[in-house]
Design an enzyme around this catalytic site. Structure first.
Site, PDB file in Angstrom:
ATOM      1  N   LYS A 187       0.795  -1.330   0.059  1.00  0.00           N
ATOM      2  CA  LYS A 187      -0.107  -0.201   0.056  1.00  0.00           C
ATOM      3  C   LYS A 187       0.989   1.139   0.180  1.00  0.00           C
ATOM      4  O   LYS A 187       1.450   1.456   0.805  1.00  0.00           O
ATOM      5  CB  LYS A 187      -0.749  -0.051   1.200  1.00  0.00           C
ATOM      6  CG  LYS A 187      -1.924   1.076   1.201  1.00  0.00           C
ATOM      7  CD  LYS A 187      -2.576   1.364   2.578  1.00  0.00           C
ATOM      8  CE  LYS A 187      -1.899   2.720   3.281  1.00  0.00           C
ATOM      9  NZ  LYS A 187      -1.841   3.840   2.621  1.00  0.00           N
ATOM     10  N   GLY A 240       6.919   4.298   8.578  1.00  0.00           N
ATOM     11  CA  GLY A 240       5.899   5.569   8.791  1.00  0.00           C
ATOM     12  C   GLY A 240       6.166   6.067  10.201  1.00  0.00           C
ATOM     13  O   GLY A 240       7.271   5.842  10.733  1.00  0.00           O
ATOM     14  N   SER A 241       5.304   6.498  10.619  1.00  0.00           N
ATOM     15  CA  SER A 241       5.428   7.226  11.774  1.00  0.00           C
ATOM     16  C   SER A 241       5.437   6.125  13.161  1.00  0.00           C
ATOM     17  O   SER A 241       4.918   5.106  13.104  1.00  0.00           O
ATOM     18  CB  SER A 241       4.413   8.375  12.194  1.00  0.00           C
ATOM     19  OG  SER A 241       3.122   7.699  12.364  1.00  0.00           O
ATOM     20  N   THR A 242       6.005   6.778  14.187  1.00  0.00           N
ATOM     21  CA  THR A 242       6.098   5.784  15.470  1.00  0.00           C
ATOM     22  C   THR A 242       4.692   5.273  16.067  1.00  0.00           C
ATOM     23  O   THR A 242       4.432   4.146  16.423  1.00  0.00           O
ATOM     24  CB  THR A 242       7.068   6.342  16.592  1.00  0.00           C
ATOM     25  OG1 THR A 242       8.352   6.445  15.911  1.00  0.00           O
ATOM     26  CG2 THR A 242       7.069   5.501  17.725  1.00  0.00           C
ATOM     27  N   GLY A 245       3.079   2.848  13.667  1.00  0.00           N
ATOM     28  CA  GLY A 245       3.724   1.604  13.763  1.00  0.00           C
ATOM     29  C   GLY A 245       3.417   0.765  14.977  1.00  0.00           C
ATOM     30  O   GLY A 245       3.439  -0.412  14.865  1.00  0.00           O
ATOM     31  N   GLU A 263      10.083   0.512  10.404  1.00  0.00           N
ATOM     32  CA  GLU A 263      11.058   1.556  10.161  1.00  0.00           C
ATOM     33  C   GLU A 263      10.391   2.818  10.541  1.00  0.00           C
ATOM     34  O   GLU A 263       9.223   3.372   9.856  1.00  0.00           O
ATOM     35  CB  GLU A 263      11.430   1.708   8.761  1.00  0.00           C
ATOM     36  CG  GLU A 263      12.130   0.351   8.223  1.00  0.00           C
ATOM     37  CD  GLU A 263      13.449   0.057   9.003  1.00  0.00           C
ATOM     38  OE1 GLU A 263      13.970   1.119   9.386  1.00  0.00           O
ATOM     39  OE2 GLU A 263      14.048  -0.984   8.760  1.00  0.00           O
ATOM     40  N   CYS A 297      13.505  10.016   7.477  1.00  0.00           N
ATOM     41  CA  CYS A 297      13.247   9.832   8.993  1.00  0.00           C
ATOM     42  C   CYS A 297      14.614  10.081   9.380  1.00  0.00           C
ATOM     43  O   CYS A 297      14.668  10.008  10.885  1.00  0.00           O
ATOM     44  CB  CYS A 297      12.666   8.406   9.012  1.00  0.00           C
ATOM     45  SG  CYS A 297      13.554   7.321   7.532  1.00  0.00           S
ATOM     46  N   GLU A 395       9.788  14.959  16.466  1.00  0.00           N
ATOM     47  CA  GLU A 395      10.250  14.879  15.022  1.00  0.00           C
ATOM     48  C   GLU A 395       9.408  16.002  14.281  1.00  0.00           C
ATOM     49  O   GLU A 395       8.187  16.169  14.384  1.00  0.00           O
ATOM     50  CB  GLU A 395       9.768  13.429  14.603  1.00  0.00           C
ATOM     51  CG  GLU A 395      10.187  13.498  13.142  1.00  0.00           C
ATOM     52  CD  GLU A 395       9.947  12.030  12.398  1.00  0.00           C
ATOM     53  OE1 GLU A 395       8.913  11.479  12.742  1.00  0.00           O
ATOM     54  OE2 GLU A 395      10.865  11.500  11.823  1.00  0.00           O
TER      55      GLU A 395
HETATM   56  P1  NAD Z   1       2.127   7.492   8.523  1.00  0.00           P
HETATM   57  O1  NAD Z   1       2.423   6.675   9.663  1.00  0.00           O
HETATM   58  O2  NAD Z   1       1.176   8.461   8.853  1.00  0.00           O
HETATM   59  O3  NAD Z   1       1.677   6.739   7.279  1.00  0.00           O
HETATM   60  C1  NAD Z   1       2.535   5.774   6.782  1.00  0.00           C
HETATM   61  C2  NAD Z   1       1.708   4.638   5.980  1.00  0.00           C
HETATM   62  O4  NAD Z   1       1.007   4.288   6.975  1.00  0.00           O
HETATM   63  C3  NAD Z   1       0.815   5.319   4.946  1.00  0.00           C
HETATM   64  O5  NAD Z   1       0.654   4.603   3.738  1.00  0.00           O
HETATM   65  C4  NAD Z   1      -0.478   5.484   5.794  1.00  0.00           C
HETATM   66  O6  NAD Z   1      -1.585   5.284   4.912  1.00  0.00           O
HETATM   67  C5  NAD Z   1      -0.513   3.979   6.512  1.00  0.00           C
HETATM   68  N1  NAD Z   1      -1.322   4.139   7.789  1.00  0.00           N
HETATM   69  C6  NAD Z   1      -1.893   5.054   8.458  1.00  0.00           C
HETATM   70  N2  NAD Z   1      -2.427   4.704   9.455  1.00  0.00           N
HETATM   71  C7  NAD Z   1      -2.596   3.269   9.133  1.00  0.00           C
HETATM   72  C8  NAD Z   1      -3.138   2.309  10.186  1.00  0.00           C
HETATM   73  N3  NAD Z   1      -3.732   2.524  11.229  1.00  0.00           N
HETATM   74  N4  NAD Z   1      -2.965   0.960   9.655  1.00  0.00           N
HETATM   75  C9  NAD Z   1      -2.069   1.000   8.622  1.00  0.00           C
HETATM   76  N5  NAD Z   1      -1.458   1.757   8.021  1.00  0.00           N
HETATM   77  C10 NAD Z   1      -1.666   2.990   8.412  1.00  0.00           C
HETATM   78  O7  NAD Z   1       3.438   8.313   8.503  1.00  0.00           O
HETATM   79  P2  NAD Z   1       3.425   9.402   7.226  1.00  0.00           P
HETATM   80  O8  NAD Z   1       3.011  10.755   7.666  1.00  0.00           O
HETATM   81  O9  NAD Z   1       2.988   8.752   6.029  1.00  0.00           O
HETATM   82  O10 NAD Z   1       5.183   9.519   7.045  1.00  0.00           O
HETATM   83  C11 NAD Z   1       5.769  10.168   7.965  1.00  0.00           C
HETATM   84  C12 NAD Z   1       6.686   9.192   9.052  1.00  0.00           C
HETATM   85  O11 NAD Z   1       7.271   8.139   8.424  1.00  0.00           O
HETATM   86  C13 NAD Z   1       7.447  10.344   9.869  1.00  0.00           C
HETATM   87  O12 NAD Z   1       7.257   9.793  11.322  1.00  0.00           O
HETATM   88  C14 NAD Z   1       8.878   9.607   9.324  1.00  0.00           C
HETATM   89  O13 NAD Z   1       9.895   9.577  10.325  1.00  0.00           O
HETATM   90  C15 NAD Z   1       8.485   8.200   8.969  1.00  0.00           C
HETATM   91  N6  NAD Z   1       9.508   7.523   8.244  1.00  0.00           N
HETATM   92  C16 NAD Z   1      10.347   6.567   8.649  1.00  0.00           C
HETATM   93  C17 NAD Z   1      11.171   5.876   7.686  1.00  0.00           C
HETATM   94  C18 NAD Z   1      12.107   4.876   8.277  1.00  0.00           C
HETATM   95  O14 NAD Z   1      12.810   4.356   7.513  1.00  0.00           O
HETATM   96  N7  NAD Z   1      12.505   4.936   9.510  1.00  0.00           N
HETATM   97  C19 NAD Z   1      11.285   6.452   6.398  1.00  0.00           C
HETATM   98  C20 NAD Z   1      10.391   7.397   6.075  1.00  0.00           C
HETATM   99  C21 NAD Z   1       9.469   7.857   7.005  1.00  0.00           C
END
Ligand code: NAD
Length: 491
Positions: A187, A240-242, A245, A263, A297, A395
């Site tokens: 996704k 994505g975000s902590t 996650g 991640e 990130c 962050e």
């Molecule tokens: P996010 O967590 O909001 O979304 C990430 C993904 O998760 C999106 O595809 C979103 O649609 C999906 N998602 C949202 N809610 C969900 C749920 N309840 N169940 C399953 N999937 C869900 O984060 P974002 O705003 O898209 O990205 C920014 C964040 O990602 C920042 O905190 C950044 O640090 C982190 N990030 C980490 C890395 C890494 O490698 N560690 C890399 C890139 C981004």
């Protein structure tokens, strides 16, 4: 479903798939819902793509499971390697177009997008090399038994990625999973589905069998949650975000204890020691925090400068950033920094700038938006910060950095480690023993010395503490898509 003809702002015309990619076909969503994709540098609509529903994920799981039970996972691994190599060739042939799609969809500077696509090509080739190396160990227990291990693919994997590196993140997920013989349902993030769907068409062209790769754009709480909780999905890989996650880890455990790799976010420290070479350090600090407009990130968003170099470094950094870090259209090759990916993130960053000012942080440069149209923010540096300020702790995920001063090496390391996150860390020094000593002391998954945000597809990447677990790239990523089976034979 449909394809739409799109011309990128720099003049590449191509057919953009807009359907859900399941079983090698582009399909309409069950519920008929769509996502409107916009160009963050102009706020203009680019396309409308299908948004998946629960039924679409169910169908994809069925197809992915069927594909997993085929020769894809059990047959000659060199077939998988050849598919990945072919895919790499196709991406390479269309490198300029793919980089342009990335800049248009994400807002990042074109030069950076080209770099991302280069990493994607390298990684597909690197992963292809792992396919025939699903090796095990033979274990001598000295007691009339033969013991050995083999590695097997995990099964159907769900993969969820963010919008900051839409194609690179996709490759980091898909390539090792495929090399190991898994099948995937990925996704993309809702603001950036274009390259994921274009890549899907290349998977088909590369001859990857139906059901092996499935790409379903859609809401996190819909498609994302169905993947996370599905009883037939054996692994979920999330970037994505902590906060998101943690929720995923809990739901994945409750549903069927599927494997999870995460991640997550960061607030990485970048240390500049007294003996750093300022001229070499400045571009590293810039890559640390202003590359991809800070939406990385592992961004080095907390800079710690040793007191002997502090008064020289600050004015030099200010001058360098004001002269070199131009902000504007991703397609103007003079610009280092493009647009913030989406309106919500733009507002989050501007909000943090306001918080920092109200906390009493001083602005060295920036702190404002640029242009009336598009989500552009000036590179922003705060100094004279206190370590308990929100701008130092949380962050921001934007082109915003804080600078603090430290005295002894141990003080700098303690400040760097005083964080709930532990993704990246940076060291600028000309002294080898400082570099080695401090690398050991830092609590982070990757430590860069005299460079920063510098990725190689053979080097693993991932976090300590609340930055997650599991590694992208390298042999570690490949192994994370396998299960170990031990066989013990009594002679
Ligand atoms: P996010 O967590 O909001 O979304 C990430 C993904 O998760 C999106 O595809 C979103 O649609 C999906 N998602 C949202 N809610 C969900 C749920 N309840 N169940 C399953 N999937 C869900 O984060 P974002 O705003 O898209 O990205 C920014 C964040 O990602 C920042 O905190 C950044 O640090 C982190 N990030 C980490 C890395 C890494 O490698 N560690 C890399 C890139 C981004």
């Amino acid at each position: 479903a449909d394809f739409v003809k799109i011309t990128t702002p720099n003049g590449h015309t191509y057919e953009q798939p807009t359907g859900l990619f399941i079983n090698n076909e582009f399909l309409k969503s069950h519920k008929g819902e769509t996502i409107t994709v916009e160009d963050p540098s102009t706020e203009q609509k680019i396309a409308e793509v299908q948004s998946g529903a629960k039924e679409d994920v169910e169908y994809a799981v069925e197809c992915a499971e069927k594909a997993f039970n085929s020769s894809w996972s059990t047959g000659d691994p060199r077939v998988r390697a050849r598919s990945l190599l072919k895919l790499a060739d196709l991406v390479e042939e269309r490198k300029e177009l793919i980089a342009s799609i990335e800049s248009m969809d994400n807002g990042k500077a074109l030069a950076l997008a080209r770099g991302d696509v280069g990493i994607v090509i390298n990684f597909l080739r690197s992963a292809a090399g792992y396919a025939d190396k699903l090796d095990g160990r033979s274990i001598n227990t000295g007691d009339g038994y033969v013991n050995y291990t083999i590695r097997e693919p995990v099964g159907v994997c769900g993969q969820i990625i963010p919008w900051n590196f839409p194609l690179m993140m996709l490759s980091w997920k898909i390539a090792p999973a495929l090399a190991a013989g898994n099948t995937v349902i990925l996704k993309p993030a809702s603001p950036t589905p274009l390259n994921a769907l274009y890549f899907a068409s290349l998977c088909k062209e590369a001859g990857i069998p139906a059901g092996v790769v499935n790409i379903i754009p859609g809401p996190g709480r819909g498609v994302g949650e169905t993947l996370t909780t599905h009883p037939k999905i054996r692994k979920i890989a999330f970037t994505g975000s902590t906060g998101t996650g943690k929720g995923i880890a809990v739901k994945a455990a409750q549903s069927n204890l599927k494997k999870v790799t995460l991640e997550l976010g960061g607030k990485s420290a970048h240390l500049v020691f007294n003996d750093a070479n300022i001229e070499k350090t400045l571009p590293n600090l810039v890559n640390g925090i202003f590359l991809n407009a800070g939406q990385i990130c592992s961004s080095g968003s907390r800079i710690y400068v040793q007191e002997g170099i502090y008064d020289k470094l600050l004015p030099a950094f200010k001058k360098y950033v004001e002269e070199k870090i131009t902000v504007g259209s991703p397609f103007d090759e003079n610009n280092f920094q493009g647009a913030i990916n989406n309106k919500a993130q733009f507002e989050t960053i501007m909000n943090y700038v306001g918080i920092a000012k109200s906390e009493g942080a001083k602005v060295l440069t920036g702190g404002e938006k640029v242009n009336d149209k598009g989500y552009f923010i000036k590179p922003t540096i705060f100094y004279d910060v206190e370590e308990d300020m929100r701008i130092v702790k949380e962050e921001v995920f934007g082109p915003v950095v804080t600078i603090s001063k430290f005295k002894e090496i141990e003080d700098g390391v303690a400040m760097a480690n005083d964080s709930e996150f532990g993704l990246g860390a940076g060291i600028q020094t000309e002294n080898v023993s400082t570099a080695l000593k401090v690398s050991k002391m830092l609590k982070a998954g990757i430590v860069w010395v005299n460079t920063y945000n510098d990725f190689d597809t053979s080097v693993p990447f991932g976090g300590y503490k609340q930055s997650g677990y599991g590694r992208e790239m390298g042999i570690e990523a490949f192994e994370a898509y396998t299960s170990v089976k031990a066989v013990r034979i009594k002679l």
